[in-house]
Design a protein around this motif. Structure first.
Motif, PDB file in Angstrom:
ATOM      1  N   VAL A   1       0.852  -1.188   0.000  1.00 18.17           N
ATOM      2  CA  VAL A   1       0.000   0.000   0.000  1.00 18.17           C
ATOM      3  C   VAL A   1       0.893   1.246   0.000  1.00 18.17           C
ATOM      4  O   VAL A   1       1.796   1.370   0.824  1.00 18.17           O
ATOM      5  N   THR A   2       0.635   2.158  -0.928  1.00 15.12           N
ATOM      6  CA  THR A   2       1.439   3.386  -1.025  1.00 15.12           C
ATOM      7  C   THR A   2       0.610   4.646  -0.760  1.00 15.12           C
ATOM      8  O   THR A   2       1.179   5.722  -0.605  1.00 15.12           O
ATOM      9  N   THR A   3      -0.719   4.517  -0.741  1.00 13.99           N
ATOM     10  CA  THR A   3      -1.586   5.637  -0.357  1.00 13.99           C
ATOM     11  C   THR A   3      -2.715   5.088   0.509  1.00 13.99           C
ATOM     12  O   THR A   3      -3.299   4.046   0.198  1.00 13.99           O
ATOM     13  N   ILE A   4      -3.020   5.795   1.582  1.00 17.22           N
ATOM     14  CA  ILE A   4      -4.113   5.375   2.457  1.00 17.22           C
ATOM     15  C   ILE A   4      -4.974   6.575   2.809  1.00 17.22           C
ATOM     16  O   ILE A   4      -4.467   7.694   2.952  1.00 17.22           O
ATOM     17  N   GLU A   5      -6.262   6.333   2.920  1.00 20.84           N
ATOM     18  CA  GLU A   5      -7.179   7.352   3.436  1.00 20.84           C
ATOM     19  C   GLU A   5      -7.431   7.037   4.903  1.00 20.84           C
ATOM     20  O   GLU A   5      -7.577   5.866   5.279  1.00 20.84           O
ATOM     21  N   ILE A   6      -7.441   8.073   5.748  1.00 14.86           N
ATOM     22  CA  ILE A   6      -7.700   7.897   7.174  1.00 14.86           C
ATOM     23  C   ILE A   6      -8.760   8.898   7.613  1.00 14.86           C
ATOM     24  O   ILE A   6      -8.652  10.095   7.331  1.00 14.86           O
TER      25      ILE A   6
END
Ligand code: DI6
Ligand code: FE
Length: 402
Positions: free
Chosen positions: A134-139
């Protein structure tokens, strides 16, 4: 130019077209300054341009875009393992809530946690996702439900981006649940969020979007609409937890505000799907919550497909209904529980997940101009990424070219 990099001898799933995986066998990728400048057959590599660039021989492995988990509640205090145990013993959700369990117990634990403790616990969950490419995550925020803790959650989410090698998109989930202080006065709480919290979130640049939970146990369509109207007037895009447990026409509501995404959608009907197609709203499917709650009504995948609505897949990592930190398992569940194809699963954690974050074409694809975020896998065919359960074949993870 020392910063140039070439990845060669790979099978590449570019995910760059509007359909399919965009497979290139015997392919190569060239990155300069963290961006992709070439992708194609090795035979077409621009020889003079790449002279002196550092090279990586991928040994015939599969390269996909770096994966994107576009819906998580990664930052939260405490755990609900005890509640899980109680439910296994037959205690009902209502009884657990009456004993102080459920969302409010996570709100209490989050308010009580220090920033360092929130960073540490979310960091461990984040590492599990990073280990899967995973290189981008939404939090999301949403376990503070007061001004101080909501702002703290979003600051911690932003700080995680600096502490780890990952891009973080944040969502202000102000309308997640009614905090105990406002019991019996949901409209008063919505006013408070719109008037006292959202402006500070925006002023500090803490949210890339706002989010809400539209459900009989959370907020009504009218309350969500009020919040969205204020957010849109401030130039902030919206997302919505829609139609998860019942059909309040959340998908239609989200589409009416040109939402980036409507998420869950188990009970969405065709009018909701049609509205999403018209507004270009992405459907984010969350099989981890469906599995954990032992739901029996799956989202209308056939309708979404038929009307051309882009489908993304995410973990929904949260302590109550989806304690899951595996994007690979989310793909497997989307295939097995919802009937998505391998191509749909891979698009769901790359190209379409990017669109759900308003970053279409910038990440989630291997194409000239996109950020060079890659996952290199020890697999022979793409289906292996979806088929295994509890096995991680990641060979290398590349972010911004390195
Ligand atoms: N949908 C859910 O399933 C959760 N939140 C939401 O918006 C529940 C989160 C929790 O139980 O902590
Ligand atoms: Fe969620």
């Amino acid at each position: 130019m020392a910063q140039g990099r070439v990845f060669r001898n790979a099978s590449i799933a570019t995910l760059a077209g509007s359909e399919g995986l965009g497979l290139i066998s015997s392919g190569a990728i060239v990155a300069e300054a963290g961006r992709i400048v070439f992708v194609g057959p090795e035979a077409e590599l621009p020889g003079s341009r790449i002279a002196g660039y550092s090279e990586m021989d991928c040994g015939g492995r599969l390269i996909t875009p770096g994966l994107i988990d576009c819906h998580t509640h990664l930052v939260h205090g405490g755990s609900r393992a005890w509640e899980f145990e109680q439910r296994l013993r037959g205690t009902s959700y209502a009884e657990i809530s009456a004993q102080g369990g459920g969302i409010v117990s996570t709100v209490a634990a989050t308010r009580a946690a220090t920033d360092d403790a929130l960073m540490a616990s979310a960091g461990r969950r984040l590492d599990a996702l990073i280990a899967e490419g995973v290189t981008t995550i939404e939090i999301k925020s949403g376990y503070g439900l007061d001004r101080e803790t909501e702002l703290r959650m979003l600051r911690v989410a932003r700080a995680l981006a600096a502490a780890r090698d990952i891009d973080v998109a944040t969502s202000f989930l102000g309308l997640h649940a009614l905090p105990p202080e406002y019991a019996g006065d949901a409209d008063g709480y919505v006013d408070h969020v719109c008037r006292d919290i959202l402006p500070m979130v925006v002023a500090e640049g803490l949210a890339d979007a706002v989010d809400g939970f539209c459900e009989s146990i959370a907020f009504s369509p009218a309350q969500i609409a009020r919040f969205f109207t204020v957010a849109r007037a401030m130039g902030v895009p919206v997302k919505l937890h829609a139609d998860q447990l019942s059909n309040l026409h959340g998908a239609r509501l989200a589409a009416g505000f040109s939402a980036l995404s409507a998420d869950h959608l188990e009970y969405t009907d065709e009018s909701g799907v049609v509205a999403m197609a018209a507004s270009g709203t992405v459907a984010v499917l969350l099989p981890g919550a469906y599995y954990t709650l032992r739901e029996t009504c799956p989202p209308p995948v056939g309708l979404l497909r038929g009307h051309g609505v882009a489908m993304a897949i995410a973990t929904d990592c949260n302590p109550g209904t989806s304690p899951m930190t595996s994007i690979l398992l989310a793909m497997n569940m989307a295939a097995t529980l919802f009937g998505l194809t391998v191509e749909e699963c891979l698009a769901g954690v790359t190209r379409h997940a990017a669109a759900a974050l308003g970053r279409r074409g910038k990440i989630g694809v291997i194409a000239p101009g996109a950020q060079c975020d890659l996952a290199i896998w020890d697999v022979s065919i793409p289906a292996e990424l979806v088929y295994r359960i509890g096995f991680n074949p990641l060979y290398a993870r590349i972010r911004r070219g390195s």
